[in-house]
Write a protein that holds these residues in place. Structure first.
Motif, PDB file in Angstrom:
ATOM      1  N   MET A 142       0.822  -1.216   0.000  1.00 53.73           N
ATOM      2  CA  MET A 142       0.000   0.000   0.000  1.00 53.73           C
ATOM      3  C   MET A 142       0.854   1.263   0.000  1.00 53.73           C
ATOM      4  O   MET A 142       1.766   1.420   0.818  1.00 53.73           O
ATOM      5  N   GLY A 143       0.561   2.167  -0.927  1.00 53.94           N
ATOM      6  CA  GLY A 143       1.270   3.437  -1.017  1.00 53.94           C
ATOM      7  C   GLY A 143       2.672   3.326  -1.589  1.00 53.94           C
ATOM      8  O   GLY A 143       3.444   4.283  -1.527  1.00 53.94           O
ATOM      9  N   GLN A 144       2.986   2.175  -2.159  1.00 52.63           N
ATOM     10  CA  GLN A 144       4.354   1.931  -2.637  1.00 52.63           C
ATOM     11  C   GLN A 144       4.349   1.493  -4.098  1.00 52.63           C
ATOM     12  O   GLN A 144       3.321   1.167  -4.670  1.00 52.63           O
ATOM     13  N   SER A 145       5.543   1.462  -4.645  1.00 59.41           N
ATOM     14  CA  SER A 145       5.810   0.908  -5.966  1.00 59.41           C
ATOM     15  C   SER A 145       7.138   0.191  -5.903  1.00 59.41           C
ATOM     16  O   SER A 145       7.988   0.512  -5.057  1.00 59.41           O
ATOM     17  N   THR A 146       7.325  -0.759  -6.785  1.00 62.90           N
ATOM     18  CA  THR A 146       8.648  -1.360  -6.925  1.00 62.90           C
ATOM     19  C   THR A 146       9.710  -0.275  -7.072  1.00 62.90           C
ATOM     20  O   THR A 146      10.820  -0.395  -6.553  1.00 62.90           O
ATOM     21  N   GLY A 233       7.969   7.180  -1.203  1.00 62.91           N
ATOM     22  CA  GLY A 233       6.875   8.131  -1.354  1.00 62.91           C
ATOM     23  C   GLY A 233       6.696   8.571  -2.791  1.00 62.91           C
ATOM     24  O   GLY A 233       5.657   9.108  -3.167  1.00 62.91           O
ATOM     25  N   GLY A 234       7.720   8.338  -3.607  1.00 64.99           N
ATOM     26  CA  GLY A 234       7.650   8.737  -5.014  1.00 64.99           C
ATOM     27  C   GLY A 234       6.827   7.786  -5.859  1.00 64.99           C
ATOM     28  O   GLY A 234       6.417   8.127  -6.960  1.00 64.99           O
ATOM     29  N   THR A 235       6.616   6.578  -5.375  1.00 66.52           N
ATOM     30  CA  THR A 235       5.922   5.478  -6.061  1.00 66.52           C
ATOM     31  C   THR A 235       6.503   5.258  -7.448  1.00 66.52           C
ATOM     32  O   THR A 235       7.715   5.163  -7.593  1.00 66.52           O
ATOM     33  N   ALA A 236       5.674   5.204  -8.487  1.00 66.02           N
ATOM     34  CA  ALA A 236       6.092   4.660  -9.781  1.00 66.02           C
ATOM     35  C   ALA A 236       7.175   5.469 -10.481  1.00 66.02           C
ATOM     36  O   ALA A 236       8.185   4.914 -10.928  1.00 66.02           O
ATOM     37  N   ILE A 237       6.994   6.789 -10.595  1.00 61.12           N
ATOM     38  CA  ILE A 237       7.965   7.587 -11.342  1.00 61.12           C
ATOM     39  C   ILE A 237       8.415   8.828 -10.583  1.00 61.12           C
ATOM     40  O   ILE A 237       9.035   9.722 -11.148  1.00 61.12           O
ATOM     41  N   GLY A 238       8.090   8.890  -9.295  1.00 60.07           N
ATOM     42  CA  GLY A 238       8.515  10.018  -8.489  1.00 60.07           C
ATOM     43  C   GLY A 238       7.446  11.069  -8.264  1.00 60.07           C
ATOM     44  O   GLY A 238       7.676  12.038  -7.543  1.00 60.07           O
ATOM     45  N   SER A 272      15.405  11.260  -8.313  1.00 62.23           N
ATOM     46  CA  SER A 272      15.874  10.154  -7.491  1.00 62.23           C
ATOM     47  C   SER A 272      15.385   8.806  -8.006  1.00 62.23           C
ATOM     48  O   SER A 272      16.012   7.777  -7.765  1.00 62.23           O
ATOM     49  N   THR A 273      14.259   8.808  -8.723  1.00 61.71           N
ATOM     50  CA  THR A 273      13.729   7.568  -9.295  1.00 61.71           C
ATOM     51  C   THR A 273      14.393   7.258 -10.628  1.00 61.71           C
ATOM     52  O   THR A 273      14.635   6.096 -10.960  1.00 61.71           O
ATOM     53  N   GLN A 274      14.710   8.287 -11.390  1.00 57.91           N
ATOM     54  CA  GLN A 274      15.311   8.099 -12.713  1.00 57.91           C
ATOM     55  C   GLN A 274      16.783   7.708 -12.649  1.00 57.91           C
ATOM     56  O   GLN A 274      17.244   6.864 -13.414  1.00 57.91           O
ATOM     57  N   ASN A 275      17.513   8.353 -11.753  1.00 54.53           N
ATOM     58  CA  ASN A 275      18.975   8.327 -11.822  1.00 54.53           C
ATOM     59  C   ASN A 275      19.601   7.523 -10.694  1.00 54.53           C
ATOM     60  O   ASN A 275      19.217   7.660  -9.528  1.00 54.53           O
ATOM     61  N   GLU A 362      11.852   7.731 -17.229  1.00 59.34           N
ATOM     62  CA  GLU A 362      11.504   7.869 -15.811  1.00 59.34           C
ATOM     63  C   GLU A 362      11.990   6.735 -14.910  1.00 59.34           C
ATOM     64  O   GLU A 362      11.758   6.758 -13.699  1.00 59.34           O
ATOM     65  N   LEU A 363      12.679   5.726 -15.471  1.00 64.03           N
ATOM     66  CA  LEU A 363      13.079   4.597 -14.627  1.00 64.03           C
ATOM     67  C   LEU A 363      14.284   3.888 -15.215  1.00 64.03           C
ATOM     68  O   LEU A 363      14.447   3.820 -16.425  1.00 64.03           O
ATOM     69  N   ASN A 364      15.114   3.353 -14.325  1.00 59.51           N
ATOM     70  CA  ASN A 364      16.192   2.466 -14.732  1.00 59.51           C
ATOM     71  C   ASN A 364      15.792   1.043 -14.363  1.00 59.51           C
ATOM     72  O   ASN A 364      15.559   0.743 -13.191  1.00 59.51           O
ATOM     73  N   ALA A 365      15.723   0.174 -15.360  1.00 56.64           N
ATOM     74  CA  ALA A 365      15.245  -1.197 -15.134  1.00 56.64           C
ATOM     75  C   ALA A 365      16.326  -2.144 -14.649  1.00 56.64           C
ATOM     76  O   ALA A 365      16.050  -3.318 -14.384  1.00 56.64           O
ATOM     77  N   PHE A 366      17.557  -1.622 -14.508  1.00 55.28           N
ATOM     78  CA  PHE A 366      18.683  -2.536 -14.322  1.00 55.28           C
ATOM     79  C   PHE A 366      19.247  -2.540 -12.904  1.00 55.28           C
ATOM     80  O   PHE A 366      20.391  -2.950 -12.682  1.00 55.28           O
ATOM     81  N   GLU A 367      18.455  -2.104 -11.948  1.00 49.66           N
ATOM     82  CA  GLU A 367      18.891  -2.128 -10.553  1.00 49.66           C
ATOM     83  C   GLU A 367      19.240  -3.527 -10.058  1.00 49.66           C
ATOM     84  O   GLU A 367      20.182  -3.673  -9.258  1.00 49.66           O
TER      85      GLU A 367
END
Length: 482
Positions: A142-146, A233-238, A272-275, A362-367
């Motif tokens: 709840m209130g979160q995203s991967t 708190g940024g969830t999907a893309i900040g 912070s979500t992108q980079n 908006e996202l880096n998939a390679f974490e």
């Protein structure tokens, strides 16, 4: 439930892809199972500290969602208990997915969501898989995203792992410092480009090693500050979509309490979500340290080479037989393994750099790759330093007479007389010594370029290894042809 082969009971779960049979005793669910089948890559599982960090994120989120009255107390308590059990090391066998996975870590996030949900269901006297009681997405997530959970958990994990590296570096620093004092009176030849240069004290070399380690300690300590900035708190893309505004304000302070780490929410959550540049910074600091230690390992192998036909200036502690065919041979195995650790870390750093660069929009998939490599690099460095310190550095001894012999027979000491007889005359002395093998001292005395007292003063070990020269002899050129 259905009884399948080998008497294993299964329950049926479904997601947007379809239905799938999950072992009835499993705490993971259908999405975790799909990921385990899809990503058979390394043969490893997720790092235990990463699992614990994920549990701490879920615990802090549950506390926050209860505080803002989005989650009832009963479910919150069950989620918290499940998370606490995971942090204690329970249920780690339920995290079955490979650390390298597609989806920017969604599989890892769903693995923790499902395990926490099913354990919470069990705590509430339900049967695993009955998500009407506690749902992996609706309650645990709840209130979160991967996309805010995974980078935050990764940062927490790294902040837990780095102190061991710093501790080991501090031990290595002290070991080098102790050796620098022990060897301070040992004069030896310094070398540049593998050729004789000018004298140096062995203690000075080891003091230099302590200095680079001290820099590495500072560098790695400082980089931790970047990791304390999280995008929860940024969830999907900040943008914070689906996060309650009060949850948004409270989740990071609660996470700080839960983790015991002074975390702060990023000022720009989209950035912070992108980079992922902070992970590149950490990897760079780890790599820089590894490079320095491998260079030191190279030095130790050279100085200990021989022992009779090489430099033979120091002795490394013998740790194991060096050959299956050559009796008595002992190899520098600890410096060798330190360099191999460095090579692996350098390779990991390249992969981390490429993965951080490869993010789009908006996202880096390679974490997942970044974390797999970075966790490995940090642990390998800590373990490598430990064996380097305990099994090598602390046991090094100096071959004092061999060091002295090499200095006295070296052409390099002619540099010390250069200010006293002039560059041209010193070069002539060096040439004679090179061609005849005659010691520098003898040539100087025979040609009356310097008195024995002057030579003793100029070639004194301390005078040759410290700034300054004896002014009373400076440029006292002798007009004598050799």
């Amino acid at each position: 439930m259905e009884n399948i082969k080998n008497n294993t009971l299964f329950r049926e779960e479904s997601d947007s892809i379809g239905s799938k049979k999950v072992p009835v005793e499993a705490y993971y669910g259908v999405q975790t199972l799909r990921a385990a089948e899809n990503f058979k890559i390394t043969g490893f599982r997720m790092h235990k500290e990463f699992i614990n960090s994920l549990a701490l994120v879920k615990k802090a989120s549950a506390i926050t969602n209860r505080e803002v009255e989005l989650l009832n107390k009963k479910i919150e308590s069950a989620i918290i208990q499940a998370c606490d059990e995971i942090v204690l090391g329970n249920l780690h066998d339920q995290f079955i997915i490979d650390p390298i996975q597609g989806g920017a870590g969604t599989s890892a996030n769903m693995n923790i969501n499902e395990v926490v949900a099913n354990r919470a269901i069990e705590i509430l006297d339900g049967e695993k898989g009955d998500y009407s009681i506690v749902h992996p997405n609706d309650h645990v997530n709840m209130g979160q995203s991967t996309n805010d959970v995974i980078p935050t958990a990764g940062k927490i994990t790294i902040l837990k792992l780095l102190p061991k590296v710093i501790e080991q570096l501090e031990n290595l620093y002290e070991a080098f410092l102790a050796k620098s004092e022990e060897f301070d009176d040992v004069i030896k030849m310094g070398r540049t480009q593998m050729q004789d240069a000018i004298p140096i004290r062995l203690g000075q070399e080891f003091k230099a090693y302590s200095s680079v380690v001290k820099r590495d300690i500072k560098r790695i300590t400082n980089v931790q500050e970047e990791l304390k900035v999280v995008n929860m708190g940024g969830t999907a893309i900040g943008t914070g979509m689906n996060a309650d505004d009060k949850y948004f304000e409270k989740v990071v302070p609660n996470l700080s309490i839960v983790t015991g780490i002074d975390l702060v929410q990023a000022e720009d959550l989209i950035d912070s979500t992108q980079n992922l540049d902070c992970f590149v910074s950490v990897s760079s600091a780890i790599k820089t340290c590894a490079v320095s230690l491998s260079k030191i390992a190279n030095d130790l192998r050279l100085m200990s080479s021989g022992p009779r036909t090489g430099f033979g200036e120091i002795n490394l502690p013998p740790k194991q037989n060096g050959s299956s065919i050559m009796p008595g041979k002992v190899n520098p195995v600890i410096p060798e393994v330190m360099s191999q650790v460095a090579f692996k870390i350098i390779g990991n750093d390249v992969a981390i750099t490429m993965a951080a660069e490869a993010g789009q929009l908006e996202l880096n998939a390679f974490e997942p790759l970044i974390f797999f490599n970075l966790f490995q690099s940090i642990e390998m460095l800590a373990n490598g330093i430990n064996t380097f310190t305990e099994n090598c550095i602390q046991g090094i001894t100096a071959n004092r007479e061999r060091c002295k012999e090499l200095v006295e027979n070296s052409i390099g000491i002619v540099t010390a007389i250069c200010p006293h007889v002039g560059y041209k005359k010193a070069a002539e002395v060096a040439k004679i010594a090179m061609n005849t093998g005659e010691p520098i001292r003898n040539i100087l005395l025979k040609n009356k370029l310097m008195t024995e007292a002057e030579i003793n003063d100029v070639l004194d070990p301390i005078n040759m290894t410290e700034p300054g020269i004896s002014a009373k002899y400076l440029l006292n050129y002798k007009k004598i042809d050799l």
